[in-house]
Motif scaffolding. Structure first.
Motif, PDB file in Angstrom:
ATOM      1  N   GLY A 228       2.437   1.641  -3.399  1.00  0.00           N
ATOM      2  CA  GLY A 228       1.400   2.086  -4.329  1.00  0.00           C
ATOM      3  C   GLY A 228       1.047   3.554  -4.136  1.00  0.00           C
ATOM      4  N   LEU A 229       0.977   4.005  -2.903  1.00  0.00           N
ATOM      5  CA  LEU A 229       0.672   5.416  -2.623  1.00  0.00           C
ATOM      6  C   LEU A 229       1.783   6.337  -3.115  1.00  0.00           C
ATOM      7  N   ILE A 230       3.018   5.934  -2.924  1.00  0.00           N
ATOM      8  CA  ILE A 230       4.149   6.734  -3.414  1.00  0.00           C
ATOM      9  C   ILE A 230       4.110   6.834  -4.936  1.00  0.00           C
TER      10      ILE A 230
ATOM     11  N   PHE B 251       1.445   6.472  -6.828  1.00  0.00           N
ATOM     12  CA  PHE B 251       0.269   7.266  -7.200  1.00  0.00           C
ATOM     13  C   PHE B 251       0.548   8.758  -7.060  1.00  0.00           C
ATOM     14  N   ASN B 252       1.278   9.137  -6.024  1.00  0.00           N
ATOM     15  CA  ASN B 252       1.628  10.550  -5.852  1.00  0.00           C
ATOM     16  C   ASN B 252       2.593  11.021  -6.931  1.00  0.00           C
ATOM     17  N   TYR B 253       3.412  10.109  -7.435  1.00  0.00           N
ATOM     18  CA  TYR B 253       4.335  10.451  -8.510  1.00  0.00           C
ATOM     19  C   TYR B 253       3.574  10.665  -9.817  1.00  0.00           C
TER      20      TYR B 253
ATOM     21  N   ILE C  91       0.252   4.052 -11.381  1.00  0.00           N
ATOM     22  CA  ILE C  91      -0.268   3.031 -10.473  1.00  0.00           C
ATOM     23  C   ILE C  91      -0.912   1.893 -11.254  1.00  0.00           C
TER      24      ILE C  91
ATOM     25  N   ASN D 285      -0.458   9.583 -11.498  1.00  0.00           N
ATOM     26  CA  ASN D 285      -1.736   8.894 -11.314  1.00  0.00           C
ATOM     27  C   ASN D 285      -1.852   7.646 -12.178  1.00  0.00           C
TER      28      ASN D 285
ATOM     29  N   GLY E 278       0.803  -1.218   0.000  1.00  0.00           N
ATOM     30  CA  GLY E 278       0.000   0.000   0.000  1.00  0.00           C
ATOM     31  C   GLY E 278       0.837   1.270   0.000  1.00  0.00           C
ATOM     32  N   VAL E 279       1.900   1.275   0.783  1.00  0.00           N
ATOM     33  CA  VAL E 279       2.780   2.452   0.842  1.00  0.00           C
ATOM     34  C   VAL E 279       3.488   2.655  -0.493  1.00  0.00           C
TER      35      VAL E 279
END
Length: 124
Positions: A86-88, A90-92, A97, A94, A83-84
């Protein structure tokens, strides 16, 4: 980790290698930036499988009722790590991901191929 689990992990990684080679090449020619995220997803899935094998072998080698915490910790740790990451990603970007999830999910192809390979070997 016992011998059968190690052999399984090695065979799945061989299948993962070929999927990574084909998938990364195809994605590289479509859109270069996402090829790295596809490869990262497949690598994270492989590492996640390794942690799962180690946890399961540890639990089955001991008394199961005493190690409920290890089971929960192993599950939570793997989910949080994915999850972490994936979140990193996604922030880079959209859309990166999607490539990551595609790479992570492509390990299911390796698992199916491994299952087919085992079934063929048992039939001989």
């Amino acid at each position: 980790m016992n011998i059968k689990s190690a052999q399984m992990y090695k065979k799945i990684n061989v299948f993962n290698f070929f999927i990574a080679l084909i998938g990364t090449t195809v994605i590289y020619f479509i859109y270069k930036k996402y090829a790295v995220f596809f490869l990262l997803g497949l690598i994270v899935a492989s590492i996640n499988l390794l942690f799962n094998l180690i946890t399961v072998n540890f639990i089955f080698g001991k008394i199961k009722s005493k190690f409920k915490f290890v089971t929960f910790f192993g599950f939570a740790f793997r989910v949080i790590i994915v999850g972490v990451i994936g979140l990193i990603i996604f922030n880079y970007s959209n859309f990166a991901i999607i490539a990551f999830i595609l790479g992570y999910s492509s390990q299911f192809i390796s698992l199916v191929l491994y299952g087919i390979n085992i079934k063929e070997c048992e039939g001989k």
